[in-house]
Design an enzyme around this catalytic site. Structure first.
Site, PDB file in Angstrom:
ATOM      1  N   ASP A  36      12.360 -19.032 -54.945  1.00  0.00           N
ATOM      2  CA  ASP A  36      11.284 -19.234 -55.916  1.00  0.00           C
ATOM      3  C   ASP A  36      11.778 -18.777 -57.280  1.00  0.00           C
ATOM      4  O   ASP A  36      12.675 -17.927 -57.374  1.00  0.00           O
ATOM      5  CB  ASP A  36      10.028 -18.446 -55.501  1.00  0.00           C
ATOM      6  CG  ASP A  36       8.756 -19.067 -56.048  1.00  0.00           C
ATOM      7  OD1 ASP A  36       7.983 -19.642 -55.261  1.00  0.00           O
ATOM      8  OD2 ASP A  36       8.541 -19.001 -57.276  1.00  0.00           O
ATOM      9  N   LYS A  41       7.343 -12.559 -56.872  1.00  0.00           N
ATOM     10  CA  LYS A  41       6.955 -13.099 -55.564  1.00  0.00           C
ATOM     11  C   LYS A  41       8.097 -12.925 -54.555  1.00  0.00           C
ATOM     12  O   LYS A  41       7.874 -12.548 -53.405  1.00  0.00           O
ATOM     13  CB  LYS A  41       6.601 -14.591 -55.736  1.00  0.00           C
ATOM     14  CG  LYS A  41       5.905 -15.191 -54.557  1.00  0.00           C
ATOM     15  CD  LYS A  41       5.424 -16.602 -54.840  1.00  0.00           C
ATOM     16  CE  LYS A  41       4.063 -16.628 -55.498  1.00  0.00           C
ATOM     17  NZ  LYS A  41       3.491 -17.966 -55.645  1.00  0.00           N
ATOM     18  N   THR A 128       2.732 -32.457 -52.655  1.00  0.00           N
ATOM     19  CA  THR A 128       1.908 -33.666 -52.771  1.00  0.00           C
ATOM     20  C   THR A 128       2.156 -34.296 -54.137  1.00  0.00           C
ATOM     21  O   THR A 128       1.922 -33.652 -55.159  1.00  0.00           O
ATOM     22  CB  THR A 128       0.422 -33.286 -52.620  1.00  0.00           C
ATOM     23  OG1 THR A 128       0.257 -32.615 -51.365  1.00  0.00           O
ATOM     24  CG2 THR A 128      -0.468 -34.517 -52.680  1.00  0.00           C
ATOM     25  N   ARG A 161      -3.469 -26.750 -43.316  1.00  0.00           N
ATOM     26  CA  ARG A 161      -4.714 -26.274 -43.922  1.00  0.00           C
ATOM     27  C   ARG A 161      -4.596 -24.776 -44.156  1.00  0.00           C
ATOM     28  O   ARG A 161      -4.223 -24.046 -43.238  1.00  0.00           O
ATOM     29  CB  ARG A 161      -5.899 -26.522 -42.957  1.00  0.00           C
ATOM     30  CG  ARG A 161      -6.124 -27.955 -42.590  1.00  0.00           C
ATOM     31  CD  ARG A 161      -6.971 -28.046 -41.333  1.00  0.00           C
ATOM     32  NE  ARG A 161      -6.303 -27.443 -40.187  1.00  0.00           N
ATOM     33  CZ  ARG A 161      -6.894 -27.138 -39.027  1.00  0.00           C
ATOM     34  NH1 ARG A 161      -8.172 -27.374 -38.852  1.00  0.00           N
ATOM     35  NH2 ARG A 161      -6.215 -26.604 -38.034  1.00  0.00           N
ATOM     36  N   GLU A 162      -4.905 -24.321 -45.377  1.00  0.00           N
ATOM     37  CA  GLU A 162      -4.907 -22.884 -45.610  1.00  0.00           C
ATOM     38  C   GLU A 162      -5.899 -22.245 -44.649  1.00  0.00           C
ATOM     39  O   GLU A 162      -6.947 -22.807 -44.359  1.00  0.00           O
ATOM     40  CB  GLU A 162      -5.299 -22.577 -47.060  1.00  0.00           C
ATOM     41  CG  GLU A 162      -4.144 -22.797 -48.007  1.00  0.00           C
ATOM     42  CD  GLU A 162      -4.528 -22.676 -49.469  1.00  0.00           C
ATOM     43  OE1 GLU A 162      -5.431 -21.900 -49.799  1.00  0.00           O
ATOM     44  OE2 GLU A 162      -3.917 -23.393 -50.278  1.00  0.00           O
ATOM     45  N   LEU A 260     -18.245 -32.956 -41.853  1.00  0.00           N
ATOM     46  CA  LEU A 260     -19.568 -33.529 -42.062  1.00  0.00           C
ATOM     47  C   LEU A 260     -20.581 -32.399 -42.271  1.00  0.00           C
ATOM     48  O   LEU A 260     -21.753 -32.543 -41.969  1.00  0.00           O
ATOM     49  CB  LEU A 260     -19.945 -34.385 -40.844  1.00  0.00           C
ATOM     50  CG  LEU A 260     -20.866 -35.582 -41.103  1.00  0.00           C
ATOM     51  CD1 LEU A 260     -20.228 -36.577 -42.052  1.00  0.00           C
ATOM     52  CD2 LEU A 260     -21.232 -36.272 -39.789  1.00  0.00           C
ATOM     53  N   GLY A 261     -20.075 -31.270 -42.787  1.00  0.00           N
ATOM     54  CA  GLY A 261     -20.959 -30.127 -43.019  1.00  0.00           C
ATOM     55  C   GLY A 261     -21.474 -30.144 -44.448  1.00  0.00           C
ATOM     56  O   GLY A 261     -20.711 -29.946 -45.392  1.00  0.00           O
ATOM     57  N   PRO A 262     -22.792 -30.386 -44.646  1.00  0.00           N
ATOM     58  CA  PRO A 262     -23.330 -30.411 -46.003  1.00  0.00           C
ATOM     59  C   PRO A 262     -23.351 -29.012 -46.614  1.00  0.00           C
ATOM     60  O   PRO A 262     -23.517 -28.020 -45.906  1.00  0.00           O
ATOM     61  CB  PRO A 262     -24.754 -30.929 -45.808  1.00  0.00           C
ATOM     62  CG  PRO A 262     -25.084 -30.661 -44.383  1.00  0.00           C
ATOM     63  CD  PRO A 262     -23.798 -30.615 -43.619  1.00  0.00           C
ATOM     64  N   CYS A 270      -6.096 -28.268 -53.497  1.00  0.00           N
ATOM     65  CA  CYS A 270      -5.647 -29.580 -53.034  1.00  0.00           C
ATOM     66  C   CYS A 270      -6.655 -30.703 -53.298  1.00  0.00           C
ATOM     67  O   CYS A 270      -6.428 -31.531 -54.171  1.00  0.00           O
ATOM     68  CB  CYS A 270      -5.275 -29.529 -51.560  1.00  0.00           C
ATOM     69  SG  CYS A 270      -3.752 -28.591 -51.276  1.00  0.00           S
TER      70      CYS A 270
HETATM   71  N1  LIG Z   1      -1.722 -24.987 -50.115  1.00  0.00           N
HETATM   72  C1  LIG Z   1      -1.885 -25.894 -49.158  1.00  0.00           C
HETATM   73  O1  LIG Z   1      -2.653 -25.709 -48.196  1.00  0.00           O
HETATM   74  C2  LIG Z   1      -1.131 -27.197 -49.225  1.00  0.00           C
HETATM   75  C3  LIG Z   1      -1.203 -28.078 -48.121  1.00  0.00           C
HETATM   76  C4  LIG Z   1      -0.507 -29.269 -48.171  1.00  0.00           C
HETATM   77  C5  LIG Z   1       0.196 -29.596 -49.324  1.00  0.00           C
HETATM   78  N2  LIG Z   1       0.215 -28.747 -50.382  1.00  0.00           N
HETATM   79  C6  LIG Z   1       0.978 -29.131 -51.549  1.00  0.00           C
HETATM   80  O2  LIG Z   1       2.131 -28.304 -51.581  1.00  0.00           O
HETATM   81  C7  LIG Z   1       2.522 -28.024 -52.920  1.00  0.00           C
HETATM   82  C8  LIG Z   1       2.570 -26.527 -53.131  1.00  0.00           C
HETATM   83  O3  LIG Z   1       1.263 -26.013 -52.981  1.00  0.00           O
HETATM   84  P1  LIG Z   1       0.987 -24.450 -52.851  1.00  0.00           P
HETATM   85  O4  LIG Z   1      -0.455 -24.326 -52.531  1.00  0.00           O
HETATM   86  O5  LIG Z   1       1.996 -23.824 -51.984  1.00  0.00           O
HETATM   87  O6  LIG Z   1       1.244 -23.993 -54.372  1.00  0.00           O
HETATM   88  P2  LIG Z   1       1.563 -22.537 -54.908  1.00  0.00           P
HETATM   89  O7  LIG Z   1       1.198 -22.561 -56.350  1.00  0.00           O
HETATM   90  O8  LIG Z   1       0.964 -21.505 -54.014  1.00  0.00           O
HETATM   91  O9  LIG Z   1       3.144 -22.402 -54.778  1.00  0.00           O
HETATM   92  C9  LIG Z   1       4.062 -23.093 -55.550  1.00  0.00           C
HETATM   93  C10 LIG Z   1       5.293 -22.202 -55.731  1.00  0.00           C
HETATM   94  O10 LIG Z   1       6.331 -22.955 -56.351  1.00  0.00           O
HETATM   95  C11 LIG Z   1       7.042 -22.068 -57.219  1.00  0.00           C
HETATM   96  N3  LIG Z   1       7.841 -22.835 -58.176  1.00  0.00           N
HETATM   97  C12 LIG Z   1       7.422 -23.481 -59.296  1.00  0.00           C
HETATM   98  N4  LIG Z   1       8.458 -24.078 -59.890  1.00  0.00           N
HETATM   99  C13 LIG Z   1       9.545 -23.840 -59.127  1.00  0.00           C
HETATM  100  C14 LIG Z   1      10.906 -24.221 -59.217  1.00  0.00           C
HETATM  101  N5  LIG Z   1      11.340 -24.995 -60.206  1.00  0.00           N
HETATM  102  N6  LIG Z   1      11.750 -23.794 -58.279  1.00  0.00           N
HETATM  103  C15 LIG Z   1      11.326 -23.006 -57.262  1.00  0.00           C
HETATM  104  N7  LIG Z   1      10.042 -22.627 -57.119  1.00  0.00           N
HETATM  105  C16 LIG Z   1       9.164 -23.037 -58.053  1.00  0.00           C
HETATM  106  C17 LIG Z   1       5.959 -21.231 -57.831  1.00  0.00           C
HETATM  107  O11 LIG Z   1       6.471 -20.037 -58.407  1.00  0.00           O
HETATM  108  C18 LIG Z   1       5.045 -20.985 -56.625  1.00  0.00           C
HETATM  109  O12 LIG Z   1       5.421 -19.814 -55.925  1.00  0.00           O
HETATM  110  C19 LIG Z   1       1.517 -28.763 -53.790  1.00  0.00           C
HETATM  111  O13 LIG Z   1       2.010 -30.026 -54.106  1.00  0.00           O
HETATM  112  C20 LIG Z   1       0.301 -28.892 -52.885  1.00  0.00           C
HETATM  113  O14 LIG Z   1      -0.523 -29.967 -53.252  1.00  0.00           O
HETATM  114  C21 LIG Z   1      -0.413 -27.547 -50.344  1.00  0.00           C
END
Ligand SMILES: NC(=O)c1ccc[n+]([C@@H]2O[C@H](COP(=O)([O-])OP(=O)(O)OC[C@H]3O[C@@H](n4cnc5c(N)ncnc54)[C@H](O)[C@@H]3O)[C@@H](O)[C@H]2O)c1
EC number: 1.1.1.22
Length: 443
Positions: A36, A41, A128, A161-162, A260-262, A270
């Protein structure tokens, strides 16, 4: 050639997705190097602490570090030296009012890694991204890599899913890889061999289809949530009960009961940004009308926030000024400390801006909420948060709130009024304890 038997992989971007992926791959027996650009972090991860809340991840991080299979770095040179398979998991947030995705982090990740690729390598995007991104990045990768076309890029969208990240990564419901390269396909198949052997479907598509699978899945899920919330809007004025309506719909297996939960609607890092980025991309592609319904999906979702505030305002007599309001929940959903586009915090800060003293409690997201919303007050327990409240709003359906004892809460509030923004409570039970109970989509 990438060695078929290589068990080494790097994970670039160690946020919610990347850190979970890295720890799970180490658990699966791979040697993993997480990278990262955020040094703090990386330090936190190295010391065995997960920088966010994700059930079960602490244990995997610790065991991966102790087994020596999981390490962390900020060096792209080290990453390129370490492995020939690299997973890109960096963020793709919303750019601006246009709603388009900000691709600067994925671009930077590829541009930082590529110059160090002196051996054949496979780079697989998991973030994504808008359809068309991967093809551009593939060309950029081979243009910048010393190894040229032997640095190949595929796209394998992630569906975790988180709150269920570990389970979803160890037992994914499908693996999709967009590529026309046998080498990329082979590397990704080797990564998920155990899951594929256990029956996980493995789909190989072109780059564009793989990118679209993810955004269309999220568009569908957002639409389903907004559909039932639109029914809630109608139910409120027609005198119907959306909970009974949803249950009756759910027995039709073409519809199903999930999503389907209102309630207060979706938020997080996301769904909101993904549907907006999808619309922005459709616009660029000249097919804007195909996705214009997503504008309505977004609008229905936003209206639920306004409606929740209206219900609370009505309950306290029409004006928030000088009133004491308790908000239960800050995370965008339970079992997470993610507050990105959190409906709960949006509602809380709007009510505060209308003159109320708002106190928030959340089992995991307080620290993040405090930082992002210093205008709100925070308490360390539900009872403390509810002290002297004129109205309590349940806005994130943590189990702790679902199981709240109405009699215990009644002893600390000023007025027994509750807005159940997630339809998480049993109205009969709360009313029997003397509470005025209101929820979305019900009488
Ligand atoms: N969070 C989810 O549940 C989830 C699920 C599916 C897909 N996604 C997709 O995954 C991707 C990441 O989401 P996330 O929730 O983990 O985001 P996040 O913000 O928690 O993490 C992204 C990380 O990338 C790092 N970063 C940024 N630029 C960088 C670089 N040039 N080199 C190395 N590291 C770098 C950031 O410091 C950060 O730690 C997004 O596209 C999101 O849409 C997320």
């Amino acid at each position: 050639m990438v060695e078929a038997e290589s068990r080494r992989v790097t994970v670039i971007g160690t946020g919610y997705l990347g850190a979970t992926t890295a720890a799970c791959l180490a658990e699966m027996g791979f040697e993993v190097l997480g990278l990262d650009v955020d040094e703090a972090k990386i330090e936190t991860l190295r010391s065995g602490r997960v920088p966010f809340y994700e059930p079960g991840l602490d244990e995997l991080l610790t065991s991966g570090l102790e087994a020596g299979r999981l390490r962390f770095t900020t060096s792209f040179a080290e990453a390129a030296e370490f492995a020939d398979l690299h997973l890109i998991c960096v963020g793709t947030p919303q750019r601006d009012e246009s709603g388009a995705a900000d691709l600067k982090y994925v671009n930077a990740a590829v541009e930082s890694l590529a110059p160090h690729l002196t051996r054949p390598a496979v780079v697989v995007g998991r973030s994504t991204v808008p359809v068309g991104t991967a093809a551009t990045l593939a060309a950029r990768l081979s243009a910048l890599a010393p190894v040229g076309e032997e640095a190949e890029l595929g796209w394998s969208p992630e569906f975790l899913r988180e709150g269920f990240g570990v389970e979803d990564t160890l037992r994914p419901n499908r693996i999709v890889i967009g590529t026309d390269s046998p080498r990329v396909e082979k590397a990704v198949r080797a990564l998920w061999q155990r899951q594929v052997d256990a029956g996980t479907p493995f789909l190989v598509t072109d780059l564009q289809t793989a990118e679209l699978v993810k955004v269309s899945a999220n568009a569908f899920l957002a639409t389903k949530i907004s559909f039932i919330n639109a029914m809630a809007e109608v139910s409120e004025v027609a005198g119907a009960d959306v909970i009974q309506l949803a249950e009756a719909l759910s027995y039709d297996d073409r519809i199903g009961g999930k999503f389907l939960g209102p309630g207060l609607g979706f938020g997080g890092g996301c769904l909101p940004k993904d549907i907006r980025a999808f619309m922005a991309r459709a616009d660029e592609l000249g097919v804007e009308p195909a996705l214009s319904f997503l504008r309505e999906v977004d609008a229905i979702n936003q209206r639920r926030r306004a409606r929740t505030i209206d219900i609370a305002r009505q309950l306290i007599g029409g004006n928030f000024a000088g009133r004491t309001v308790t908000v239960l929940g800050a995370a965008f959903k339970p079992n997470s400390d993610d507050i990105r586009d959190s409906p709960a915090l949006d509602v809380a800060s709007t009510i505060a801006s209308l003159g109320a003293r708002v106190t928030v409690y959340d089992p995991q997201a307080l620290e993040r909420a405090r930082e992002a919303h210093p205008e709100l007050n925070y308490a360390d327990s539900m009872l403390e948060a509810a002290r002297d409240a004129d109205v309590v709003l349940l806005l994130t359906e943590w189990t702790e709130f679902r199981e709240a004892n109405p009699e215990e809460l009644a002893e600390v509030v000023a007025q027994k009024r509750i807005v159940d923004g997630r339809n998480a409570l049993d109205p009969t039970y709360w009313r029997a304890s003397g509470w005025t109970y209101r929820a979305l989509g019900r009488q």
